[in-house]
Design a protein around this motif. Structure first.
Motif, PDB file in Angstrom:
ATOM      1  N   UNK A  77      -2.182  -5.189  -1.919  1.00 32.93           N
ATOM      2  CA  UNK A  77      -1.303  -5.607  -0.818  1.00 32.93           C
ATOM      3  C   UNK A  77       0.048  -6.065  -1.336  1.00 32.93           C
ATOM      4  N   UNK A  78       0.082  -6.685  -2.511  1.00 32.65           N
ATOM      5  CA  UNK A  78       1.314  -7.302  -2.995  1.00 32.65           C
ATOM      6  C   UNK A  78       2.034  -6.481  -4.057  1.00 32.65           C
ATOM      7  N   UNK A  79       1.355  -5.530  -4.680  1.00 32.35           N
ATOM      8  CA  UNK A  79       2.021  -4.789  -5.763  1.00 32.35           C
ATOM      9  C   UNK A  79       2.582  -3.438  -5.320  1.00 32.35           C
ATOM     10  N   UNK A  80       2.548  -3.190  -4.028  1.00 29.28           N
ATOM     11  CA  UNK A  80       3.174  -1.991  -3.505  1.00 29.28           C
ATOM     12  C   UNK A  80       2.272  -0.775  -3.391  1.00 29.28           C
ATOM     13  N   UNK A  81       1.017  -0.871  -3.833  1.00 28.50           N
ATOM     14  CA  UNK A  81       0.119   0.281  -3.767  1.00 28.50           C
ATOM     15  C   UNK A  81      -0.499   0.475  -2.390  1.00 28.50           C
ATOM     16  N   UNK A  82      -0.573  -0.579  -1.609  1.00 33.60           N
ATOM     17  CA  UNK A  82      -1.268  -0.513  -0.331  1.00 33.60           C
ATOM     18  C   UNK A  82      -0.379  -0.029   0.806  1.00 33.60           C
ATOM     19  N   UNK A  83      -0.812   1.017   1.473  1.00 27.39           N
ATOM     20  CA  UNK A  83      -0.153   1.505   2.680  1.00 27.39           C
ATOM     21  C   UNK A  83      -1.057   1.128   3.845  1.00 27.39           C
ATOM     22  N   UNK A  84      -0.706   0.050   4.537  1.00 26.03           N
ATOM     23  CA  UNK A  84      -1.594  -0.528   5.545  1.00 26.03           C
ATOM     24  C   UNK A  84      -0.857  -0.636   6.879  1.00 26.03           C
ATOM     25  N   UNK A  85      -1.079   0.305   7.794  1.00 24.43           N
ATOM     26  CA  UNK A  85      -0.466   0.215   9.122  1.00 24.43           C
ATOM     27  C   UNK A  85      -1.064  -0.933   9.923  1.00 24.43           C
ATOM     28  N   UNK A 103      -7.179  -2.271   2.899  1.00 23.90           N
ATOM     29  CA  UNK A 103      -7.386  -1.914   1.494  1.00 23.90           C
ATOM     30  C   UNK A 103      -8.802  -2.257   1.032  1.00 23.90           C
ATOM     31  N   UNK A 104      -9.406  -3.285   1.618  1.00 26.06           N
ATOM     32  CA  UNK A 104     -10.796  -3.603   1.285  1.00 26.06           C
ATOM     33  C   UNK A 104     -11.735  -2.489   1.733  1.00 26.06           C
ATOM     34  N   UNK A 105     -11.493  -1.969   2.928  1.00 28.60           N
ATOM     35  CA  UNK A 105     -12.334  -0.892   3.437  1.00 28.60           C
ATOM     36  C   UNK A 105     -12.160   0.376   2.606  1.00 28.60           C
ATOM     37  N   UNK A 106     -10.926   0.628   2.181  1.00 31.18           N
ATOM     38  CA  UNK A 106     -10.668   1.772   1.303  1.00 31.18           C
ATOM     39  C   UNK A 106     -11.436   1.602  -0.007  1.00 31.18           C
ATOM     40  N   UNK A 107     -11.343   0.404  -0.578  1.00 33.40           N
ATOM     41  CA  UNK A 107     -12.018   0.141  -1.854  1.00 33.40           C
ATOM     42  C   UNK A 107     -13.524   0.297  -1.727  1.00 33.40           C
ATOM     43  N   UNK A 108     -14.090  -0.174  -0.626  1.00 30.05           N
ATOM     44  CA  UNK A 108     -15.530  -0.035  -0.424  1.00 30.05           C
ATOM     45  C   UNK A 108     -15.922   1.424  -0.239  1.00 30.05           C
ATOM     46  N   UNK A 109     -15.160   2.159   0.561  1.00 32.00           N
ATOM     47  CA  UNK A 109     -15.465   3.576   0.775  1.00 32.00           C
ATOM     48  C   UNK A 109     -15.365   4.354  -0.536  1.00 32.00           C
TER      49      UNK A 109
END
Length: 323
Positions: free
Chosen positions: A30-38, A302-308
């Motif tokens: 979320x903070x390092x720029x990798x997360x694309x979260x609408x 991003x948590x859901x992405x990581x779990x999937x």
């Protein structure tokens, strides 16, 4: 395409080292720029005491992106049904093809919420904090207790408070069978005054934990306010806190626990930091043993992405080992 049931998914991921690492990294993304979260999609069903969240996004470099539909209908236990359910689609970030349908029935959301709460709590609570109060007698009371006990690295005592005495007793009995030191907290105010850590896990729409019940040095992880209108902490308690940490500031200030203090003009965006920065070591969380710290966890895509991603990786390894 892979299709997995809840039972199959439960065999692939639990509170294990790899899953915990994935959840931690999801916060940092979320903070390092990798997360694309609408923005999160919300559908409310007030007549049924329910709601639905649609969360989706991508972490740069990941082979998949994820779309999750998660529903909570809070009167379901009286019908003999679970209060939460859901499904996740894992989709190729290269071709747009659906790679997996994860019919987890809410398990992955419950698991990552439990792990995420434990990660936040351990990052912000005092090192000697041992007395834990869980507010609520639903599914997250179980997941938060078990995840925190597994990750703490030291003995903890858990007290559970809930509106339903029968449900609270049942949770305490389950936790005791797991080997945890657990007991019922009959009085919420007294339990808050004694706790080192308070974890709120309810869908309440009005404050449960009052500011004058919370002593200096307490850490609070607030899980329940994940949609508009929900609130578990008194607004002045949020304003009083020395450190306010969000999983994602736009969500927390928009519809999370912190949104009420913001709407009242008591805090602003600059008065909050994001958990990913604390975990990455770029931001300071707790500064002293006297600080009151609050983590507002609204649940991030991003948590859901990581779990999937973790499920898909492990399912692929398992399938290849059979071939």
């Amino acid at each position: 395409m892979i299709q997995l049931s809840r039972a199959e998914i439960e065999h692939l991921v639990t509170v294990d080292e790899g899953t915990v690492a994935a959840v931690r990294d999801a916060y940092v993304a979320i903070v390092d720029g990798r997360g694309n979260v609408p923005p999160v999609g919300h559908i409310a069903f007030p007549a049924a005491n329910g709601d639905c969240h649609i969360k989706y996004g991508h972490i740069a470099g990941d082979p998949i992106f994820a779309v999750k539909i998660a529903a909570g209908f809070y009167d379901n236990p009286a019908r003999g049904l679970p209060s939460s359910t859901g499904i996740i689609l894992a989709i190729s970030a290269e071709t747009g093809e659906v790679r997996a349908i994860l019919n987890d029935e809410g398990y992955l959301t419950d698991l990552r919420t439990g792990i995420g709460g434990a990660v936040a709590t351990l990052a912000l609570a005092r090192a000697d904090a041992a007395d834990v109060l869980i507010v609520g007698s639903g599914i997250q009371a179980r997941y938060q207790s078990r995840a925190l006990a597994a990750l703490a690295g030291q003995p903890l005592s858990f007290r559970i408070w809930g509106r339903s005495g029968e449900k609270t007793e049942a949770i305490v009995a389950e936790l005791k069978r797991d080997g945890l030191d657990a007991s019922v907290a009959p009085d919420l105010e007294a339990a808050c005054r004694e706790a080192d850590i308070i974890i709120t896990t309810t869908p309440s729409t009005e404050p449960l934990v009052r500011s004058d019940w919370v002593r200096p040095g307490t850490h609070i992880t607030a899980m329940g306010a994940d949609g508009p209108g929900k609130q578990e902490l008194e607004t002045v308690l949020v304003a009083r806190a020395d450190v306010r940490v969000a999983d994602m500031k736009t969500q927390s200030l928009g519809h999370g626990e912190f949104s009420h203090a913001r709407s009242a003009g008591l805090i602003g965006s600059d008065d909050c930091i994001e958990l990913g920065g604390v975990l990455a070591g770029t931001l300071q969380g707790r500064r002293s043993d006297e600080d009151i710290t609050i983590a507002d966890l609204t649940g991030v895509a991003t948590q859901d992405i990581a779990m999937a991603r973790t499920v898909l990786e492990r399912a692929t390894v398992k399938q290849n080992s059979r071939d």
